[in-house]
Enzyme design. Structure first.
Site, PDB file in Angstrom:
ATOM      1  N   HIS A  69     -33.154  29.460 -79.318  1.00 56.48           N
ATOM      2  CA  HIS A  69     -33.962  29.611 -78.087  1.00 56.48           C
ATOM      3  C   HIS A  69     -33.171  28.323 -77.309  1.00 56.48           C
ATOM      4  O   HIS A  69     -33.166  28.540 -75.813  1.00 56.48           O
ATOM      5  CB  HIS A  69     -35.449  28.765 -78.538  1.00 56.48           C
ATOM      6  CG  HIS A  69     -36.269  29.522 -79.248  1.00 56.48           C
ATOM      7  ND1 HIS A  69     -36.419  29.491 -80.591  1.00 56.48           N
ATOM      8  CD2 HIS A  69     -36.964  30.550 -78.797  1.00 56.48           C
ATOM      9  CE1 HIS A  69     -37.413  30.435 -80.992  1.00 56.48           C
ATOM     10  NE2 HIS A  69     -37.634  31.195 -80.100  1.00 56.48           N
ATOM     11  N   THR A 112     -37.875  23.884 -80.159  1.00 59.41           N
ATOM     12  CA  THR A 112     -37.434  23.197 -79.172  1.00 59.41           C
ATOM     13  C   THR A 112     -38.455  23.074 -77.938  1.00 59.41           C
ATOM     14  O   THR A 112     -38.392  21.935 -77.564  1.00 59.41           O
ATOM     15  CB  THR A 112     -36.179  23.799 -78.732  1.00 59.41           C
ATOM     16  OG1 THR A 112     -35.170  23.907 -79.904  1.00 59.41           O
ATOM     17  CG2 THR A 112     -35.454  23.053 -77.675  1.00 59.41           C
TER      18      THR A 112
END
Length: 140
Positions: A69, A112
């Site tokens: 990501h 994240t």
């Protein structure tokens, strides 16, 4: 922080300055595809793009790839910064895209950037011509 290349300022009153964002940034904002994903298992992000200071005119996009990501966002952010657009991650998850069976499964969360609104991602995918006839399922 994101900066936009500005044209020459135009004075409209004693202390007020009207500034216009570059036309190329505006064009990219409008023409950037809503969806860019690959076939197979991948990480995806919901990302907002906008001209700095003009968040009322933001667009929400779906980006997916086999990269992490963080890597996916950094690459996209750098591409958009080159043309003067700012980006904001709205969360992520995983997708299983099967072009042959015409199915997409959306699930999970991103450590994240947090969990994306999978139903918003589904709505964006359905509005994209290629995926309008796919069976898209969401698992929380």
């Amino acid at each position: 922080m994101c900066f936009v290349r500005l044209q020459t300022p135009l004075r409209i009153a004693s202390n007020q300055i009207l500034r216009c964002a570059s036309q190329s940034a505006g064009k990219v904002l409008i023409t950037t595809p809503k969806v860019s994903i690959t076939d197979g298992s991948l990480n995806y992000l919901l990302v907002s793009i906008y001209i700095h200071g003009e968040t009322l005119f933001a667009r929400t996009l779906v980006r997916g790839h086999k990269d992490s990501h963080k890597s996916l966002f950094e690459n996209f952010k750098n591409d958009m910064a080159e043309v003067g657009l700012c980006t904001k991650p709205l969360g992520g998850g995983m997708m299983e895209v099967n072009d042959k069976a015409r199915t997409i499964k959306i699930k999970g969360a991103c450590q994240t950037f947090g969990k994306a609104d999978h139903y918003k991602a589904k709505e964006i995918l359905k509005s994209f011509k290629k995926y309008e006839n796919y069976k898209i399922s969401v698992r929380s």
